[in-house]
Scaffold this motif. Sequence first.
Motif, mmCIF file in Angstrom:
data_model
loop_
_atom_site.group_PDB
_atom_site.id
_atom_site.type_symbol
_atom_site.label_atom_id
_atom_site.label_comp_id
_atom_site.label_asym_id
_atom_site.label_seq_id
_atom_site.Cartn_x
_atom_site.Cartn_y
_atom_site.Cartn_z
ATOM 1 N N THR A 22 0.828 -1.206 0.000
ATOM 2 C CA THR A 22 0.000 0.000 0.000
ATOM 3 C C THR A 22 0.864 1.258 0.000
ATOM 4 O OG1 THR A 22 -1.773 -1.165 1.154
ATOM 5 C CG2 THR A 22 -1.826 1.233 1.225
ATOM 6 N N ILE A 25 2.532 1.595 -3.501
ATOM 7 C CA ILE A 25 1.583 2.000 -4.547
ATOM 8 C C ILE A 25 1.211 3.472 -4.397
ATOM 9 C CG2 ILE A 25 -0.794 1.672 -5.379
ATOM 10 C CD1 ILE A 25 1.251 -0.439 -6.346
ATOM 11 N N TYR A 30 -0.596 6.206 -7.243
ATOM 12 C CA TYR A 30 -1.776 5.459 -7.666
ATOM 13 C C TYR A 30 -2.765 5.436 -6.510
ATOM 14 C CZ TYR A 30 0.782 3.743 -11.721
ATOM 15 O OH TYR A 30 1.467 3.658 -12.895
ATOM 16 N N TYR A 34 -5.752 0.391 -5.914
ATOM 17 C CA TYR A 34 -4.834 -0.381 -6.763
ATOM 18 C C TYR A 34 -4.058 -1.369 -5.904
ATOM 19 C CZ TYR A 34 -5.375 2.542 -10.979
ATOM 20 O OH TYR A 34 -5.856 3.179 -12.084
ATOM 21 N N ALA A 35 -3.647 -0.938 -4.732
ATOM 22 C CA ALA A 35 -2.915 -1.823 -3.820
ATOM 23 C C ALA A 35 -3.795 -2.994 -3.400
ATOM 24 C CB ALA A 35 -2.432 -1.048 -2.599
#
Length: 114
Positions: A22, A25, A30, A34-35
């Motif tokens: 996390t 990312i 992002y 996404y994570a």
Amino acid sequence: MMEWIMIALGGGVGASLRYAVTVFITKLNYPVNYATVIVNLIGSFLLGLVIQKLNSELILTFLAIGVLGAFTTFSTFAFDLVKLFNEKYVTKTIIYLSITLVGGLAMFALGFYI
């Protein structure tokens, strides 16, 4: 009793790894969801692999329940999904749902049948 210890130790490892993904990312700018997708897809693949390849119950408990149970996250997936939907991102919601569910099943099967 040993199973409980292995699950607790594995859970610490898995949660730390998920947090590291996390952080990585978000440092790449992002969105956090996404994570969530990444850890769930990787975790699904690794779970299939671990279940298929390992015979030791204790190691399987440590990895499958402890590490991968804490690494992957259905609750964050559900939160992200509802958040996207509430923010009226219908297309993103459908894509996120599809990638996570279909991708997760495909990644598990890939790991299991590799």
